[in-house]
Design a protein around this motif. Structure first.
Motif, PDB file in Angstrom:
ATOM      1  N   ILE A 139       0.837  -1.207   0.000  1.00  0.00           N
ATOM      2  CA  ILE A 139       0.000   0.000   0.000  1.00  0.00           C
ATOM      3  C   ILE A 139       0.868   1.251   0.000  1.00  0.00           C
ATOM      4  CG2 ILE A 139      -1.716   1.298   1.312  1.00  0.00           C
ATOM      5  CD1 ILE A 139      -2.753  -1.382   2.362  1.00  0.00           C
ATOM      6  N   PHE A 140       1.941   1.209   0.777  1.00  0.00           N
ATOM      7  CA  PHE A 140       2.855   2.346   0.861  1.00  0.00           C
ATOM      8  C   PHE A 140       3.466   2.646  -0.506  1.00  0.00           C
ATOM      9  CE2 PHE A 140       6.993   4.297   1.676  1.00  0.00           C
ATOM     10  CZ  PHE A 140       6.661   5.295   2.582  1.00  0.00           C
ATOM     11  N   ALA A 141       3.831   1.600  -1.235  1.00  0.00           N
ATOM     12  CA  ALA A 141       4.429   1.791  -2.560  1.00  0.00           C
ATOM     13  C   ALA A 141       3.427   2.423  -3.526  1.00  0.00           C
ATOM     14  CB  ALA A 141       4.909   0.444  -3.108  1.00  0.00           C
ATOM     15  N   LEU A 142       2.162   2.019  -3.444  1.00  0.00           N
ATOM     16  CA  LEU A 142       1.142   2.595  -4.318  1.00  0.00           C
ATOM     17  C   LEU A 142       0.909   4.069  -3.993  1.00  0.00           C
ATOM     18  CD1 LEU A 142      -1.471  -0.314  -4.412  1.00  0.00           C
ATOM     19  CD2 LEU A 142       0.239   0.278  -6.142  1.00  0.00           C
ATOM     20  N   ARG A 163      13.794   9.758  -1.588  1.00  0.00           N
ATOM     21  CA  ARG A 163      14.077   9.497  -0.174  1.00  0.00           C
ATOM     22  C   ARG A 163      13.265  10.415   0.732  1.00  0.00           C
ATOM     23  NH1 ARG A 163      20.454   8.072   0.862  1.00  0.00           N
ATOM     24  NH2 ARG A 163      20.760   6.710  -0.936  1.00  0.00           N
ATOM     25  N   GLY A 164      13.223  11.698   0.382  1.00  0.00           N
ATOM     26  CA  GLY A 164      12.464  12.642   1.188  1.00  0.00           C
ATOM     27  C   GLY A 164      10.976  12.332   1.164  1.00  0.00           C
ATOM     28  N   LEU A 165      10.457  11.985   0.000  1.00  0.00           N
ATOM     29  CA  LEU A 165       9.033  11.664  -0.111  1.00  0.00           C
ATOM     30  C   LEU A 165       8.695  10.420   0.682  1.00  0.00           C
ATOM     31  CD1 LEU A 165       6.250  12.115  -1.359  1.00  0.00           C
ATOM     32  CD2 LEU A 165       7.014  10.796  -3.349  1.00  0.00           C
ATOM     33  N   SER A 166       9.544   9.414   0.595  1.00  0.00           N
ATOM     34  CA  SER A 166       9.309   8.179   1.342  1.00  0.00           C
ATOM     35  C   SER A 166       9.312   8.441   2.848  1.00  0.00           C
ATOM     36  CB  SER A 166      10.375   7.145   0.992  1.00  0.00           C
ATOM     37  OG  SER A 166      10.159   5.936   1.686  1.00  0.00           O
ATOM     38  N   ALA A 167      10.261   9.252   3.305  1.00  0.00           N
ATOM     39  CA  ALA A 167      10.322   9.571   4.734  1.00  0.00           C
ATOM     40  C   ALA A 167       9.103  10.370   5.189  1.00  0.00           C
ATOM     41  CB  ALA A 167      11.601  10.349   5.032  1.00  0.00           C
ATOM     42  N   LEU A 168       8.672  11.339   4.371  1.00  0.00           N
ATOM     43  CA  LEU A 168       7.497  12.134   4.721  1.00  0.00           C
ATOM     44  C   LEU A 168       6.238  11.283   4.777  1.00  0.00           C
ATOM     45  CD1 LEU A 168       8.074  15.418   2.669  1.00  0.00           C
ATOM     46  CD2 LEU A 168       8.150  15.152   5.159  1.00  0.00           C
ATOM     47  N   LEU A 169       6.080  10.398   3.801  1.00  0.00           N
ATOM     48  CA  LEU A 169       4.900   9.532   3.781  1.00  0.00           C
ATOM     49  C   LEU A 169       4.893   8.577   4.971  1.00  0.00           C
ATOM     50  CD1 LEU A 169       4.604   8.607  -0.018  1.00  0.00           C
ATOM     51  CD2 LEU A 169       3.185  10.204   1.293  1.00  0.00           C
ATOM     52  N   ALA A 170       6.057   8.044   5.314  1.00  0.00           N
ATOM     53  CA  ALA A 170       6.138   7.135   6.462  1.00  0.00           C
ATOM     54  C   ALA A 170       5.803   7.860   7.761  1.00  0.00           C
ATOM     55  CB  ALA A 170       7.534   6.518   6.541  1.00  0.00           C
ATOM     56  N   PHE A 212       3.101   6.013  -2.614  1.00  0.00           N
ATOM     57  CA  PHE A 212       4.329   6.679  -3.050  1.00  0.00           C
ATOM     58  C   PHE A 212       4.269   6.972  -4.545  1.00  0.00           C
ATOM     59  CE2 PHE A 212       8.551   6.513  -4.901  1.00  0.00           C
ATOM     60  CZ  PHE A 212       9.297   7.345  -4.088  1.00  0.00           C
ATOM     61  N   ALA A 213       3.859   5.979  -5.331  1.00  0.00           N
ATOM     62  CA  ALA A 213       3.787   6.158  -6.779  1.00  0.00           C
ATOM     63  C   ALA A 213       2.800   7.266  -7.149  1.00  0.00           C
ATOM     64  CB  ALA A 213       3.379   4.843  -7.449  1.00  0.00           C
ATOM     65  N   TYR A 214       1.687   7.330  -6.438  1.00  0.00           N
ATOM     66  CA  TYR A 214       0.697   8.382  -6.705  1.00  0.00           C
ATOM     67  C   TYR A 214       1.219   9.756  -6.304  1.00  0.00           C
ATOM     68  CZ  TYR A 214      -3.483  11.235  -6.249  1.00  0.00           C
ATOM     69  OH  TYR A 214      -4.404  12.252  -6.349  1.00  0.00           O
ATOM     70  N   SER A 215       1.942   9.820  -5.186  1.00  0.00           N
ATOM     71  CA  SER A 215       2.397  11.102  -4.644  1.00  0.00           C
ATOM     72  C   SER A 215       3.634  11.643  -5.331  1.00  0.00           C
ATOM     73  CB  SER A 215       2.696  10.957  -3.143  1.00  0.00           C
ATOM     74  OG  SER A 215       1.572  10.467  -2.447  1.00  0.00           O
TER      75      SER A 215
END
Length: 248
Positions: free
Chosen positions: A85-88, A103-110, A90-93
């Protein structure tokens, strides 16, 4: 590309789940054992001297299995699902939240997911040891917790969309503050309207309850931190060649 991110997200979720399992085994399971010991002592106290006391029911799954293979299976399935779900998300965002790298987007989403999925709902309905509480309220408490998760996620989506508009009008700092304020208002109203369930029995150790809830927080923190940081590196390695080709 989305499919490749999905597969990597599930694999990263597997790694994060193994790390979370290690933390749960070391810090969480001892607190569960202590809570079970408390429950057994209370049951023994209430049934002491009662000849008509009902015999204990046989466990369908032994405690040894629950704390090892059962725990591992549950955590890994949960974390791999979250990773997908996180990957989906991430792909949308990607490319929609300012000029933020993978890296920044992944950290912010987490970080956002950790707050919206666990911290805020956990403040309204904090986790309790499995053996503690009234069995008649478990179903209602579980439904209310997941309903609060849905409300928190919906509030986060609303706040992000509103925050983007606020940022366009008021600038980054003021817009971000307004977006966060919108989220806090929604979840605060929901928390006020939702019923309160207090199922911790009298006499239960406050220290044990605190340790259990701290361990539960630590498990989620390890899970989301690992997911956010590792997936950011993996996604960057996947997307970097694409970005280089697009610039060539």
């Amino acid at each position: 590309m989305t499919g490749r991110l999905l597969v990597r997200g599930m694999l990263v979720g597997l790694i994060a789940g193994l790390l979370a399992f290690g933390f749960a085994k070391v810090f969480g399971e001892p607190q569960v054992d202590n809570a079970i010991a408390f429950e057994e002592s209370q049951a023994h106290h209430h049934s002491h001297g009662d000849a008509a006391a009902a015999p204990e029911e046989e466990e369908l799954v032994s405690r040894d299995v629950q704390s090892t293979f059962g725990l591992l299976t549950g955590v890994v399935v949960y974390s791999m699902s979250l990773g997908g779900i996180f990957a989906l998300v991430f792909a949308y965002s990607l490319g929609r939240i300012g000029k933020v790298g993978p890296r920044g987007l992944s950290a912010l989403l987490a970080l956002a997911a950790f707050v919206a999925v666990f911290v805020v709902p956990g403040l309204v309905y904090p986790p309790n040891p499995p053996s503690v509480g009234d069995p008649n309220t478990i179903g209602q408490r579980t439904k209310l917790f997941f309903l609060m998760v849905l409300v928190s996620l919906a509030a986060a989506v609303i706040a992000i969309n509103a925050g983007r508009k606020f940022i366009a009008r008021s600038g980054l700092w003021n817009g971000a503050i307004k977006g966060v304020a919108a989220y806090l208002v929604i979840v605060s109203v929901a928390a006020y309207l939702f019923p309160t369930i207090n199922e911790v029995p009298e006499g239960f150790s406050a220290v044990l309850l605190w340790k259990f809830r701290t361990a539960a927080l630590g498990i989620q923190l390890v899970l989301w931190t690992s997911l956010g940081l590792i997936f950011g590196v993996v996604a960057e390695r996947l997307l970097l060649p694409v970005s280089r080709l697009s610039k060539a």
